[in-house]
Each structure stands twice: as C-alpha cells, then as structure tokens.
Design a protein around this motif. Structure first.
Motif, short mmCIF file in Angstrom:
data_model
loop_
_atom_site.label_atom_id
_atom_site.label_comp_id
_atom_site.label_asym_id
_atom_site.label_seq_id
_atom_site.Cartn_x
_atom_site.Cartn_y
_atom_site.Cartn_z
N ASP A 220 -6.72 -96.06 11.84
CA ASP A 220 -7.17 -97.44 11.93
C ASP A 220 -8.68 -97.56 12.05
OD1 ASP A 220 -4.57 -98.29 11.73
OD2 ASP A 220 -4.28 -98.59 13.88
N ALA A 221 -9.38 -96.44 12.26
CA ALA A 221 -10.84 -96.49 12.32
C ALA A 221 -11.43 -96.93 10.99
CB ALA A 221 -11.40 -95.13 12.72
N ALA A 222 -10.67 -96.70 9.90
CA ALA A 222 -11.11 -97.13 8.55
C ALA A 222 -12.54 -96.68 8.27
CB ALA A 222 -10.97 -98.63 8.39
N THR A 223 -12.81 -95.40 8.54
CA THR A 223 -14.16 -94.87 8.36
C THR A 223 -14.09 -93.53 7.63
OG1 THR A 223 -16.24 -94.44 9.52
CG2 THR A 223 -14.24 -93.58 10.54
N CYS A 224 -15.25 -92.97 7.38
CA CYS A 224 -15.34 -91.70 6.67
C CYS A 224 -16.55 -90.94 7.21
CB CYS A 224 -15.50 -91.94 5.17
SG CYS A 224 -15.63 -90.44 4.18
N ASP A 225 -16.38 -89.64 7.46
CA ASP A 225 -17.47 -88.77 7.90
C ASP A 225 -17.76 -87.74 6.82
OD1 ASP A 225 -17.66 -90.00 10.36
OD2 ASP A 225 -16.58 -88.43 11.45
N PHE A 226 -19.03 -87.40 6.65
CA PHE A 226 -19.42 -86.29 5.79
C PHE A 226 -20.73 -85.75 6.34
CE2 PHE A 226 -20.73 -84.99 1.19
CZ PHE A 226 -20.45 -83.67 1.48
N TYR A 227 -20.71 -84.49 6.78
CA TYR A 227 -21.91 -83.91 7.37
C TYR A 227 -21.95 -82.41 7.13
CZ TYR A 227 -18.55 -83.41 11.29
OH TYR A 227 -17.44 -83.15 12.06
N TYR A 228 -23.17 -81.87 7.24
CA TYR A 228 -23.42 -80.45 7.01
C TYR A 228 -23.82 -79.79 8.33
CZ TYR A 228 -24.33 -82.65 2.46
OH TYR A 228 -24.26 -83.41 1.32
N ALA A 229 -23.05 -78.82 8.77
CA ALA A 229 -23.40 -78.02 9.94
C ALA A 229 -24.17 -76.80 9.45
CB ALA A 229 -22.14 -77.59 10.69
N PHE A 257 -21.73 -67.66 3.81
CA PHE A 257 -21.39 -69.08 4.00
C PHE A 257 -22.30 -69.59 5.13
CE2 PHE A 257 -17.50 -67.18 2.26
CZ PHE A 257 -17.30 -68.01 1.16
N ARG A 258 -23.44 -70.13 4.74
CA ARG A 258 -24.49 -70.45 5.71
C ARG A 258 -24.38 -71.86 6.27
NH1 ARG A 258 -29.00 -70.74 2.99
NH2 ARG A 258 -28.09 -70.60 0.91
N SER A 259 -23.37 -72.58 5.86
CA SER A 259 -23.14 -73.93 6.37
C SER A 259 -21.65 -74.21 6.39
CB SER A 259 -23.87 -74.97 5.51
OG SER A 259 -23.34 -74.99 4.19
N VAL A 260 -21.27 -75.21 7.17
CA VAL A 260 -19.91 -75.75 7.12
C VAL A 260 -20.04 -77.25 6.87
CG1 VAL A 260 -17.75 -76.19 8.36
CG2 VAL A 260 -18.96 -74.01 8.68
N TRP A 261 -19.51 -77.70 5.73
CA TRP A 261 -19.45 -79.12 5.47
C TRP A 261 -18.15 -79.64 6.08
CZ3 TRP A 261 -20.70 -79.94 -0.45
CH2 TRP A 261 -21.81 -79.16 -0.80
N VAL A 262 -18.22 -80.82 6.66
CA VAL A 262 -17.01 -81.46 7.20
C VAL A 262 -16.89 -82.82 6.54
CG1 VAL A 262 -15.79 -82.28 9.24
CG2 VAL A 262 -17.24 -80.23 9.39
N PHE A 263 -15.78 -83.01 5.84
CA PHE A 263 -15.47 -84.32 5.24
C PHE A 263 -14.23 -84.84 5.93
CE2 PHE A 263 -13.58 -87.32 2.35
CZ PHE A 263 -14.67 -88.01 1.83
N GLY A 264 -14.34 -86.01 6.53
CA GLY A 264 -13.20 -86.63 7.19
C GLY A 264 -12.90 -87.99 6.61
#
Length: 330
Positions: A220-229, A257-264
C-alpha cells in the motif's frame, strides 16, 4: 548417510525446457532457453518460493531486443553488457543486455549421488564474448555455487556492466541487509527519499525524516526504490523474512561486483511487489554514464573474468550481519 542430489532434464514449463536440480534442502529450476534464467528456488525447510514471479506474466520466449520490462516475469536473470538500452562504441545494445532473451546451450558435467553440476554457455550477440556458467548443488547443502567465466574474444577492450538480477518474493515482514556501504539513490526513482547520498542503512525522507532502508514497505506504500550501494565493506547481500526467520543471501567477490543495486517495487511500479538484490560490476544503470565517470568495468582484448557466487538459504535469523565467501551466514 547424506541424501542424494538429483537432476531431471525431462521437464517443460510454459513450453520451455526446464532443468530441475533437487536435494534435501532446495529445488532449483533453470530455463536454459530463456537466458539460462533461474526460474524457481524452493526452500524446502520453510516450504516457500524464494523468487518472485510476476502474477500477470508467465515465462515466454523473448525476441532479441524487446523491452525487458514487458517480459519481466521474475526469477533470476543476468544482464550483460548494459542495463538501459544504448548505442555505445558504434553498437546498439538491447534493453538489459544481450543474455536474458537468448537461449543458452547446456550439459550436465557432474551427475553423482553427492553433487550435480550443470554447465550453461553461449556467445555474445553484439559483443565478441563467450560466457560460461557452472551451477553446482551438493547433497544436503542449502547453497548453490555458481562459477562464471566471461571471455572477451574481440580485438578491443570492452566496457561493460554485468549484473545479477534475482527478483525476490517479499512480505511487509521482509528485511534487507547489506554490509557497511555508501548509498546513492537513483534520481529517476525514490519519490520517498531526498535523493542524497547516505550511509547504510539510514536515509533521509522527502521531508528530512530518518528512513530505515532495511525495512521493506508494504504494497500500500505505492512507491518504488532504486539505489546503488557502493564502497562495500564486504561482498554480500541478504533478504530475510522476519515472520519465518528464513532468508536468501548472496556472497560474491567485491573486487568484481563492486556495487549492489537494490530495486524495490512496493506497489508503485506497475502495481508489482518485489525486491531485487543486484550485485553489479559498476553503476549507474546508463552504461555511457558509468564509463564517463569511471565506474564501469573493462575487460581487455583477449582477457577473461572468472569468479564464483554463492547463493544460500538460511533459517533461524531475523537479520544478517555477514555472509562469508563460502556462504556461512552470521
């Protein structure tokens, strides 16, 4: 005596060949004709599917060059040598790269009571490359070992992004864990954040409030995350379901693998609900921008990358503080 591990190559799923590897801990299904996709991973001890499956799209053959999002059925894809479609160095790179839509050849190289290894391989389409992947499951082992080899057979260096892309089934009880790192939100998404750099796990919300990024929002948050760790203190990432105290983690070489992308997608992207943990060899998602800022990877002419990634199922934990390279969860 250990229970045996089996592989069955005689199944089909929605018209696609399905290879099934199974031991006492897990059942893994691979679709070699669809990019070598890892389609299903069943955790037998908690009786649940680890991978997210799109409720509106079943796996189906994908013509080369189509829009990835319109074929995004779930499971674990692998993306190379790019994410966003682009024309780079005079070549047109398709959306999410040239692997995910193409068939892989395969053979069973080890079929023993205590170990099964499946070898999958193919050549590049635009790039003059060859990729090999060996998937190994051992008896009574909650880990899947994946050994990779990527060879640049071309006469020029190759700039690239190579990304693992497992879409994970989630509930509001899910928790994301990463090692100490610096995080850059992708400006095109993250309407709930202020889009500024932060140290994991505490971001700032659009109104300046603290946001614990380990907590997965509800649908129900009706949102989206996308970030690079980035600047990872170690090579791992994990997602735990607090209700069942069970989870899934990846361990990898952070020099590759020098980063972790997270897509939610939390109800805000196409009405879907999943978290994708994406170890990647660089960032951001536009290859040309990654090359320009020196955060892409490069494979010299005639050179080869070889590395191993461990996927592990674990139980009895609400959170993860470390996963060793061999898959020990702490």
């Amino acid at each position: 005596m250990k229970s045996p591990v089996h592989i069955d190559t005689n199944w089909h799923y929605h018209g696609l060949r399905a290879l099934v590897i199974e031991n006492s801990c897990l059942r893994l299904v691979i679709l070699p004709e669809l990019g070598g996709k890892l389609w299903s991973l069943i955790d037998k001890l908690s009786d649940r599917e680890i991978f997210w499956h799109n409720p509106r799209l079943a796996p189906r053959s994908a013509p080369y060059g189509v829009a990835y999002d319109d074929w995004f059925c779930g499971g674990w894809d692998e993306l190379f040598p790019n994410d966003a479609p682009t024309t780079f160095a005079g070549d047109a790179y398709p959306d999410h790269g040239e692997w995910w839509s193409m068939p892989f050849d395969w053979e069973v190289t080890t079929r023993q009571r205590d170990e099964v290894t499946l070898h999958c391989w193919r050549a590049g389409v635009v790039t003059n490359t060859a990729v090999d992947r060996w998937i190994t499951v051992s008896a009574d082992d909650p880990r899947v070992q994946i050994r990779y080899r990527i060879h640049n057979a071309g006469p020029q260096p190759l700039d690239f992004l190579w990304k693992l892309h497992p879409a994970l089934a989630i509930t509001p009880d899910a928790r994301i864990d990463l090692p100490a790192c610096r995080v850059q939100p992708e400006a095109a998404f993250n309407d709930r954040l202020d889009k500024q750099l932060f140290a994991w796990p505490t971001a700032r919300g659009a109104q300046g409030e603290a946001v614990d990024m380990r907590t997965v929002p509800g649908f129900d948050a009706a949102t989206c995350d996308f970030y690079y760790a980035t600047d990872l203190a170690a090579g791992w990432c994990a997602l735990t379901d607090a209700a069942t105290r069970a989870g899934f983690g990846l361990a990898f070489d952070p020099a590759i693998f020098r980063s972790v992308w997270v897509f939610g997608a939390y109800g805000g992207w196409r009405g879907l609900y999943t978290t994708i943990l994406e170890p990647c060899t660089g960032y951001p998602y536009q290859l040309e921008d990654a090359v320009a800022q020196g955060t892409a990877s490069r494979l010299a002419a005639g050179a080869t990358i070889e590395t191993t990634v461990t996927a592990v199922l674990y139980h009895g934990r609400n959170a993860v503080t470390q996963i060793t390279r061999d898959g020990e969860v702490q």
